[in-house]
Design an enzyme around this catalytic site. Structure first.
Site, mmCIF file in Angstrom:
data_model
loop_
_atom_site.group_PDB
_atom_site.id
_atom_site.type_symbol
_atom_site.label_atom_id
_atom_site.label_comp_id
_atom_site.label_asym_id
_atom_site.label_seq_id
_atom_site.Cartn_x
_atom_site.Cartn_y
_atom_site.Cartn_z
ATOM 1 N N HIS A 195 0.866 -1.181 0.000
ATOM 2 C CA HIS A 195 0.000 0.000 0.000
ATOM 3 C C HIS A 195 0.901 1.228 0.000
ATOM 4 O O HIS A 195 1.958 1.231 0.639
ATOM 5 C CB HIS A 195 -0.912 0.009 1.236
ATOM 6 C CG HIS A 195 -2.200 -0.733 1.021
ATOM 7 N ND1 HIS A 195 -2.954 -1.240 2.044
ATOM 8 C CD2 HIS A 195 -2.862 -1.033 -0.138
ATOM 9 C CE1 HIS A 195 -4.036 -1.829 1.533
ATOM 10 N NE2 HIS A 195 -4.001 -1.729 0.223
ATOM 11 N N ASP A 213 1.047 4.114 1.376
ATOM 12 C CA ASP A 213 1.534 4.794 2.585
ATOM 13 C C ASP A 213 2.686 4.032 3.247
ATOM 14 O O ASP A 213 3.324 4.534 4.158
ATOM 15 C CB ASP A 213 0.395 5.048 3.592
ATOM 16 C CG ASP A 213 -0.395 3.804 3.966
ATOM 17 O OD1 ASP A 213 -0.530 2.906 3.119
ATOM 18 O OD2 ASP A 213 -0.877 3.734 5.120
ATOM 19 N N HIS A 214 2.973 2.828 2.748
ATOM 20 C CA HIS A 214 4.051 2.027 3.340
ATOM 21 C C HIS A 214 5.282 1.911 2.428
ATOM 22 O O HIS A 214 6.348 1.507 2.883
ATOM 23 C CB HIS A 214 3.535 0.626 3.691
ATOM 24 C CG HIS A 214 2.498 0.655 4.758
ATOM 25 N ND1 HIS A 214 2.758 0.277 6.053
ATOM 26 C CD2 HIS A 214 1.205 1.077 4.740
ATOM 27 C CE1 HIS A 214 1.655 0.436 6.779
ATOM 28 N NE2 HIS A 214 0.707 0.925 6.007
ATOM 29 N N HIS A 271 -5.059 -8.488 6.090
ATOM 30 C CA HIS A 271 -5.286 -7.145 5.553
ATOM 31 C C HIS A 271 -5.953 -7.275 4.188
ATOM 32 O O HIS A 271 -6.151 -8.383 3.710
ATOM 33 C CB HIS A 271 -3.930 -6.424 5.472
ATOM 34 C CG HIS A 271 -4.038 -4.943 5.290
ATOM 35 N ND1 HIS A 271 -4.982 -4.171 5.919
ATOM 36 C CD2 HIS A 271 -3.294 -4.067 4.536
ATOM 37 C CE1 HIS A 271 -4.819 -2.912 5.564
ATOM 38 N NE2 HIS A 271 -3.810 -2.822 4.724
ATOM 39 N N ASP A 314 -0.971 -2.872 9.693
ATOM 40 C CA ASP A 314 -2.092 -3.131 8.800
ATOM 41 C C ASP A 314 -2.643 -4.555 8.836
ATOM 42 O O ASP A 314 -2.315 -5.415 8.011
ATOM 43 C CB ASP A 314 -1.699 -2.718 7.376
ATOM 44 C CG ASP A 314 -1.582 -1.207 7.276
ATOM 45 O OD1 ASP A 314 -1.234 -0.583 8.299
ATOM 46 O OD2 ASP A 314 -1.844 -0.656 6.196
HETATM 47 ZN ZN LIG Z 1 -1.326 1.534 6.216
HETATM 48 ZN ZN LIG Z 2 -2.536 -1.131 4.219
#
Ligand SMILES: [Zn+2]
Ligand SMILES: [Zn+2]
Length: 299
Positions: free
Chosen positions: A62, A64-65, A141, A208
């Site tokens: 993802h 944001d990671h 997740h 997550d």
């Molecule tokens: Zn995240």
């Molecule tokens: Zn995530």
């Protein structure tokens, strides 16, 4: 082990919270968990030399990671001398990094990038050296997401006074260090007489996920658990739907796993103040703290 929380937000960066990134200093070796956008700058502010990074553990793909991964690799490849980093991530990580580096004119002459695609069955040991090993497990997740544990090995420490007392010198110290018994002037000296065992620490990183058995397995008896906590209790249904954790969920994992200390991170941008998160987690798991950007903690 010293941890620096480079980013503690969820999904989007805010004025106060960068995207995800956790820097672990293990006796001088730099280990990075995730590399959200802005990670390099956060390292500047935290006074961490980027070239110390030897391993990167990616939890999942993802944005944001991993949004800061390509720029970080470009920076690392600009170093004059040859060096190497190893990137661990869920299956297909090597393919994704290959795509990623093709999107820019990535001139990489000096940096050797080793990529390890992980596909653990439940909880598996995925790396080991003299000092520690790493375990990984898939969490629950919306995309394949890994949790990680760094498990430090127990170390035998010599007691200098006792070494002197039994006249242990030179090669014998090395043998005792390895757990062997030696003979000095006709007398047996056992490792127990001149040393003690220092128990290794265990650090677990769970980002997550929704509550799952593998998260509990991975965090079992952890000295320190860094765990995502996107929501307060009232958003229980959202947590279930988007596969994230509430305070109650994170505390449940920590309690079930018998973790000693809990550090929460990955807070939803809806929380301008973290008072409610703090109040809740303290009632469920007293040995808790809330992370903030650039927070440093010794494990
Ligand atoms: Zn995240
Ligand atoms: Zn995530």
């Amino acid at each position: 082990m010293q941890i620096t929380m480079l980013g503690t937000g969820a999904m989007v960066p805010t004025k106060d919270r960068n995207a995800q990134g956790i820097f672990l200093d293990y006796n001088g070796e730099g280990i990075l968990f995730d590399c959200g956008e802005g990670t390099q700058r956060q390292m500047n502010i935290a006074g961490i030399n980027r070239h110390r990074i030897k391993k990167i553990f990616i939890t999942h793909w993802h944005g944001d990671h991993i949004g800061g991964l390509l720029p970080l690799l470009e920076t690392l490849s600009n170093k004059e001398s040859e060096h190497k980093i190893t990137i661990f991530g869920p299956k297909d990580t090597s393919k994704r990094i290959d795509y990623l580096t093709k999107t820019v004119d990535f001139k990489n002459n000096k940096l050797e990038i080793e990529i390890v695609d992980l596909n653990p069955n439940l909880k598996e040991k995925v790396y080991e050296n003299e000092d520690y090993y790493v375990e990984a497990a898939f969490l629950d997740h919306s995309v394949p997401c890994l949790g990680y544990s760094i498990v430090e090995k127990d170390k035998r420490r010599m007691k200098n006074k006792e070494l002197e007392k039994y006249s242990v010198k030179g090669r014998n110290i090395g043998l005792l260090q390895k757990g062997e018994t030696v003979e000095i002037d006709g007398k047996e000296v056992t490792p127990e007489m001149v040393s003690y065992i220092e128990k290794g620490k265990k650090l677990t990183v769970i980002l997550d996920t929704y509550v799952c058995e593998t998260a509990i397995m991975l965090a079992e008896n952890a000295d320190f658990l860094i765990c995502e906590c996107t929501y307060t209790q009232e958003y229980d249904e959202k947590a279930r739907q988007y596969k994230h954790l509430t305070t109650e969920n994170a505390a449940f994992i920590a309690n079930q796993a018998n973790a000693q200390k809990l550090l929460l991170t990955h807070f939803s941008q809806r929380y301008k103040s973290t008072d409610k998160l703090y109040e809740e987690i303290k009632s469920f798991f007293p040995e808790s703290q809330l992370a903030f950007d650039l927070m440093k903690i010794k494990v």
